[in-house]
Each structure stands twice: as structure tokens, then as C-alpha cells.
Motif scaffolding. Structure first.
Motif, PDB file in Angstrom:
ATOM      1  N   LEU A   1       0.832  -1.206   0.000  1.00  0.00           N
ATOM      2  CA  LEU A   1       0.000   0.000   0.000  1.00  0.00           C
ATOM      3  C   LEU A   1       0.868   1.257   0.000  1.00  0.00           C
ATOM      4  CD1 LEU A   1      -2.689  -1.126   2.597  1.00  0.00           C
ATOM      5  CD2 LEU A   1      -3.098  -0.717   0.158  1.00  0.00           C
ATOM      6  N   MET A   2       1.931   1.230   0.799  1.00  0.00           N
ATOM      7  CA  MET A   2       2.817   2.382   0.877  1.00  0.00           C
ATOM      8  C   MET A   2       3.468   2.667  -0.472  1.00  0.00           C
ATOM      9  SD  MET A   2       2.417   3.500   3.855  1.00  0.00           S
ATOM     10  CE  MET A   2       3.656   4.756   3.617  1.00  0.00           C
TER      11      MET A   2
ATOM     12  N   GLU B   1      -4.002   4.227   4.681  1.00  0.00           N
ATOM     13  CA  GLU B   1      -4.360   2.825   4.871  1.00  0.00           C
ATOM     14  C   GLU B   1      -3.151   2.026   5.354  1.00  0.00           C
ATOM     15  OE1 GLU B   1      -6.593  -0.735   2.323  1.00  0.00           O
ATOM     16  OE2 GLU B   1      -6.336   1.263   1.436  1.00  0.00           O
ATOM     17  N   GLY B   2      -1.983   2.325   4.779  1.00  0.00           N
ATOM     18  CA  GLY B   2      -0.760   1.669   5.228  1.00  0.00           C
ATOM     19  C   GLY B   2      -0.439   2.009   6.669  1.00  0.00           C
ATOM     20  N   LEU B   3      -0.606   3.282   7.028  1.00  0.00           N
ATOM     21  CA  LEU B   3      -0.355   3.721   8.407  1.00  0.00           C
ATOM     22  C   LEU B   3      -1.283   2.997   9.382  1.00  0.00           C
ATOM     23  CD1 LEU B   3       0.854   5.582  10.571  1.00  0.00           C
ATOM     24  CD2 LEU B   3      -0.805   7.335   9.876  1.00  0.00           C
ATOM     25  N   ALA B   4      -2.546   2.869   9.012  1.00  0.00           N
ATOM     26  CA  ALA B   4      -3.498   2.203   9.904  1.00  0.00           C
ATOM     27  C   ALA B   4      -3.097   0.743  10.140  1.00  0.00           C
ATOM     28  CB  ALA B   4      -4.900   2.272   9.295  1.00  0.00           C
ATOM     29  N   LEU B   5      -2.645   0.072   9.098  1.00  0.00           N
ATOM     30  CA  LEU B   5      -2.255  -1.331   9.243  1.00  0.00           C
ATOM     31  C   LEU B   5      -0.967  -1.458  10.049  1.00  0.00           C
ATOM     32  CD1 LEU B   5      -2.892  -4.219   8.694  1.00  0.00           C
ATOM     33  CD2 LEU B   5      -1.963  -3.984   6.387  1.00  0.00           C
ATOM     34  N   TYR B   6      -0.002  -0.592   9.797  1.00  0.00           N
ATOM     35  CA  TYR B   6       1.232  -0.621  10.585  1.00  0.00           C
ATOM     36  C   TYR B   6       0.940  -0.319  12.061  1.00  0.00           C
ATOM     37  CZ  TYR B   6       4.621  -1.011   6.746  1.00  0.00           C
ATOM     38  OH  TYR B   6       5.386  -1.462   5.700  1.00  0.00           O
TER      39      TYR B   6
END
Length: 290
Positions: free
Chosen positions: A52-53, A74-79
Motif C-alpha cells: 500500500l505504501m 491505509e498503510g499507516l493504519a495497518l502498521y
């Protein structure tokens, strides 16, 4: 089979990022979308987040600001969900880069500062160097050139420690811009020369084109408006240019067209369209590194 798929995730990351560095954005996007699909299939949340990133960074290069920001969020939320501190930090820096493209420099500064704090806490040197570069970029955009020099030099010191050419090219570029705006034209040319050499050695065409835009601005400051316009025309129309580089080139072209005689403008733009990037890099490297 699972091991083969995990190996494919690693290989596709390398292929996707390599294509991005060469300015092949659509190819990079296709490769990274395949990586995202495989990561989801095998349940690799780290693979999903990093895909995503990288897809967000492709969208940023193409100028799709909303898509870039959504993918990076979205990447931040998953990380955050998996408590991946380095991933969180790099997501914050990516969002800072998105904010810079949207000229939201106050927000960009906050994001880079948050990223820097995490990277320093977990001793992630590359992330620290990138966050410092981002803060130097913001300082330049806000007219805080002395601070940009200081932050850019700190970033460059980490690049040299890590022997990382990609980050060094960006650090040298912000240093060249700060020196130019402070009136140190010789120092600016030297730093842009280092940035251009580093980008050329990596075959990183988008980075090289971004440096060319900075060099063109330096030429205009040195009284070479027609040559500046010629280089900016090359940058504006090259398919590997980042959208942020195109935006800068277009703004500088408009300013030069308002200053130069119409016949000079027409001739310079014609020469710029006829230029080839490879021969232009050779020409400018001979000038800046001699």
C-alpha cells in the motif's frame, strides 16, 4: 508453496521499486498490485502495508494526490494495528511528502517531526535521514533557508554513514536549493552537481530530472534565462518526471516566458523539446563536476 509466495513478495518489491526509480510508473503499479494480491492471499500484513505504501508513492509521482494520501493512510493504519514502529514512521514521512505536494507545509512539518521522533527512538538511521530531508524540504518551501541548510546537512551526514545514494541525491538537492536562495550560487552548483552525479550513477531518472529543475532555476539566477527555459522544457515533457517536478517546471517556464522576448522563448522551447536526457546529463555533469 507458501515459501515460494513469500519469496515472490520479496522479488516483486524489488522489481516494483526498481521500476519506480527508473520512472516506469505504470509498470511499477502493476507489479506492486500483484504483490498486494499475493500478500493478501498469504495473510502477510506487513506485505500488505508495504505494498500500500509503495502504491501510494506511485500515485504521488503521477500526481494523484488523493489516491496517494488514501493509500498511505491505509498503510499507516495497518502498521499501527501490528505495532510496526518503523512502518508507522515511514508512513508518516510518506504522508508528509503528500502534504508537500499539496503545499500543506505546516501539516508536512508536523508529520516529518513525528516520524523523526519515532526513528530516533528506535534508532532507525535511514528513516531519521529521510525525516530530516523532509524537514529541510519544508524549510526551503517556507523560506527558512538557513534552517534548510542545517537540516539538509544532518540528513546528508546520515546518508554518508549509511552509504545510501538515493537519500544522498535528495539531501544534496535541498542543499543546492537552500544555497541558491541564500545567494551562494557556486555552493548551489556544487551541491546540485553532487545530486546529479548520484542520481545518474543510480540510473534514477526521476531524481535526475528533479535536480535538473533546480539547476535550471540556478541558471536563471545566473542570468541564463534562455538555457534555463530549454532545460525546463525537457523536464516538463519527460515521462519520468514526478508531478511535483512538472509543477515546478511549469511555474518557472511561465515566469521566464513573461521576462524573455517571444523569439527567444520559442527558440529555447524548440531546443528543449529536441533534447535527450542522457546527453543532457553528460553535458551538465561535465560542467558542474569540473
Amino acid at each position: 508453496e507458501l515459501g515460494d509466495q513469500r519469496g515472490m513478495v520479496v522479488a516483486l518489491y524489488e522489481l516494483g521499486t526498481s521500476a519506480w526509480y527508473q520512472g516506469a510508473y505504470r509498470a511499477s503499479q502493476q507489479i506492486l498490485e500483484e504483490r498486494l494480491d499475493i500478500s493478501r492471499e498469504i495473510g502477510s500484513r506487513d506485505g500488505i502495508a508495504s505494498s500500500l505504501m509503495e502504491l501510494g508513492t506511485v500515485a504521488w509521482a503521477l500526481g494523484d494526490d488523493r489516491q496517494a494520501e488514501e493509500l498511505h493512510q491505509e498503510g499507516l493504519a495497518l502498521y499501527t494495528e501490528i505495532d510496526h514502529q518503523v512502518g508507522i514512521a515511514m508512513s508518516l514521512s510518506a504522508l508528509g511528502t503528500d502534504a508537500c505536494q499539496m503545499k500543506a507545509y505546516g501539516r508536512a512539518r508536523q508529520l516529518f517531526q513525528k516520524s523523526l521522533a519515532i526513528c530516533e527512538e528506535v534508532d532507525h538511521l535511514w528513516g531519521t535521514g529521510y525525516a530530516l530531508f523532509g524537514l529541510a524540504w519544508v524549510a526551503n518551501e517556507k523560506g527558512e533557508y538557513a534552517q534548510a541548510l542545517q537540516l539538509g546537512q544532518q540528513s546528508l551526514a546520515l546518508c554518508e554513514m549509511l552509504a545510501d545514494p538515493s537519500l544522498a541525491a535528495w539531501a544534496y538537492t535541498v542543499l543546492g536549493t537552500a544555497a541558491r536562495e541564500l545567494g551562494d550560487l557556486a555552493g548551489s552548483r556544487n551541491r546540485y552537481g553532487h545530486a546529479l552525479q548520484t542520481a545518474a550513477d543510480m540510473d534514477a531518472l526521476p531524481s535526475a530530472l528533479h535536480v535538473l529543475a533546480g539547476l535550471a532555476a540556478l541558471m536563471a539566477a545566473e542570468g541564463e534565462g534562455a538555457r534555463s527555459l530549454e532545460l525546463l522544457t525537457l523536464v516538463l515533457h519527460h515521462p519520468a518526471s514526478w508531478q511535483i517536478t512538472r509543477n515546478e517546471a511549469a511555474a518557472r517556464i511561465a515566469a521566464l516566458e513573461a521576462e524573455l522576448p517571444p523569439d527567444v522563448v520559442a527558440a529555447a522551447r524548440e531546443r528543449g523539446r529536441a533534447r535527450r536526457l542522457e546527453s543532457t546529463l553528460v553535458e551538465l555533469l561535465e560542467e558542474t563536476c569540473s
